[in-house]
Scaffold this motif. Structure first.
Motif, mmCIF file in Angstrom:
data_model
loop_
_atom_site.group_PDB
_atom_site.id
_atom_site.type_symbol
_atom_site.label_atom_id
_atom_site.label_comp_id
_atom_site.label_asym_id
_atom_site.label_seq_id
_atom_site.Cartn_x
_atom_site.Cartn_y
_atom_site.Cartn_z
ATOM 1 N N ALA A 6 -1.644 9.687 -4.805
ATOM 2 C CA ALA A 6 -2.915 10.416 -4.736
ATOM 3 C C ALA A 6 -3.042 11.205 -3.439
ATOM 4 O O ALA A 6 -3.643 12.282 -3.419
ATOM 5 C CB ALA A 6 -4.079 9.433 -4.867
ATOM 6 N N LEU A 7 -2.441 10.689 -2.367
ATOM 7 C CA LEU A 7 -2.486 11.383 -1.079
ATOM 8 C C LEU A 7 -1.419 12.468 -0.955
ATOM 9 O O LEU A 7 -1.377 13.181 0.042
ATOM 10 C CB LEU A 7 -2.318 10.377 0.061
ATOM 11 N N GLY A 8 -0.544 12.562 -1.943
ATOM 12 C CA GLY A 8 0.511 13.565 -1.910
ATOM 13 C C GLY A 8 1.643 13.212 -0.961
ATOM 14 O O GLY A 8 2.327 14.106 -0.449
ATOM 15 N N ALA A 9 1.853 11.927 -0.718
ATOM 16 C CA ALA A 9 2.908 11.486 0.193
ATOM 17 C C ALA A 9 4.275 11.884 -0.352
ATOM 18 O O ALA A 9 4.515 11.825 -1.557
ATOM 19 C CB ALA A 9 2.852 9.975 0.378
ATOM 20 N N GLY A 10 5.160 12.279 0.549
ATOM 21 C CA GLY A 10 6.513 12.634 0.149
ATOM 22 C C GLY A 10 7.416 11.425 0.012
ATOM 23 O O GLY A 10 8.450 11.483 -0.647
ATOM 24 N N GLU A 11 7.004 10.310 0.642
ATOM 25 C CA GLU A 11 7.822 9.108 0.617
ATOM 26 C C GLU A 11 6.928 7.909 0.886
ATOM 27 O O GLU A 11 6.002 7.989 1.685
ATOM 28 C CB GLU A 11 8.917 9.204 1.684
ATOM 29 N N LEU A 12 7.223 6.807 0.214
ATOM 30 C CA LEU A 12 6.528 5.548 0.447
ATOM 31 C C LEU A 12 7.474 4.637 1.207
ATOM 32 O O LEU A 12 8.658 4.538 0.861
ATOM 33 C CB LEU A 12 6.131 4.908 -0.883
ATOM 34 N N LEU A 13 6.981 3.984 2.255
ATOM 35 C CA LEU A 13 7.810 3.113 3.076
ATOM 36 C C LEU A 13 7.464 1.661 2.796
ATOM 37 O O LEU A 13 6.302 1.270 2.892
ATOM 38 C CB LEU A 13 7.601 3.414 4.558
ATOM 39 N N PHE A 14 8.471 0.869 2.444
ATOM 40 C CA PHE A 14 8.313 -0.571 2.287
ATOM 41 C C PHE A 14 8.915 -1.214 3.521
ATOM 42 O O PHE A 14 10.118 -1.104 3.754
ATOM 43 C CB PHE A 14 9.066 -1.079 1.059
ATOM 44 N N VAL A 15 8.102 -1.876 4.311
ATOM 45 C CA VAL A 15 8.578 -2.529 5.525
ATOM 46 C C VAL A 15 9.090 -3.915 5.158
ATOM 47 O O VAL A 15 8.445 -4.668 4.438
ATOM 48 C CB VAL A 15 7.456 -2.625 6.577
ATOM 49 N N SER A 16 10.268 -4.229 5.673
ATOM 50 C CA SER A 16 10.923 -5.496 5.365
ATOM 51 C C SER A 16 11.430 -6.134 6.651
ATOM 52 O O SER A 16 11.425 -5.505 7.711
ATOM 53 C CB SER A 16 12.092 -5.234 4.410
ATOM 54 N N ASN A 17 11.890 -7.352 6.552
ATOM 55 C CA ASN A 17 12.480 -8.029 7.702
ATOM 56 C C ASN A 17 14.000 -7.874 7.734
ATOM 57 O O ASN A 17 14.673 -8.529 8.509
ATOM 58 C CB ASN A 17 12.099 -9.509 7.717
ATOM 59 N N VAL A 18 14.516 -7.036 6.881
ATOM 60 C CA VAL A 18 15.952 -6.737 6.835
ATOM 61 C C VAL A 18 16.136 -5.223 6.906
ATOM 62 O O VAL A 18 15.207 -4.472 6.619
ATOM 63 C CB VAL A 18 16.625 -7.306 5.563
ATOM 64 N N PRO A 19 17.322 -4.754 7.269
ATOM 65 C CA PRO A 19 17.524 -3.317 7.457
ATOM 66 C C PRO A 19 17.580 -2.491 6.176
ATOM 67 O O PRO A 19 17.664 -1.277 6.224
ATOM 68 C CB PRO A 19 18.840 -3.233 8.217
#
Length: 93
Positions: A6-19
């Motif tokens: 809805a915000l028109g984001a180009g990418e969604l980031l999933f933060v994790s405890n691994v690389p």
């Protein structure tokens, strides 16, 4: 994913405890959404990474790409595993 879309984001980031998604201790740079289940079935993505990958695949369908990585990705824009709607090598990024 719905908010990012809805915000028109180009990418969604999933933060994790691994690389990112690891295969033999090496980060897989890109995964197409339709490859996610095969990675899970093969045991490459297990534990907490399996639901992250499934959620990323669903989000990629709406946004085109999602990235899974630790907070370091905020400084290194190429870090982590990108989950894409379609594979880059197919020319449909």
């Amino acid at each position: 994913a719905a908010i990012a879309s809805a915000l028109g984001a180009g990418e969604l980031l999933f933060v994790s405890n691994v690389p990112g998604v690891l295969s033999e201790d090496v980060v897989i740079g890109e995964v197409a959404a339709d490859e996610v289940e095969a990675l899970i079935e093969a045991g490459t993505a297990s534990g907490g990474m399996a639901p992250k990958l499934r959620a990323a695949a669903r989000a990629a369908a709406a946004l085109g790409r999602v990235r899974i990585r630790g907070l370091e990705m905020l400084e290194d824009h190429g870090a982590g595993t990108r989950v894409l709607r379609a594979p880059v090598h197919a020319g449909t990024a």
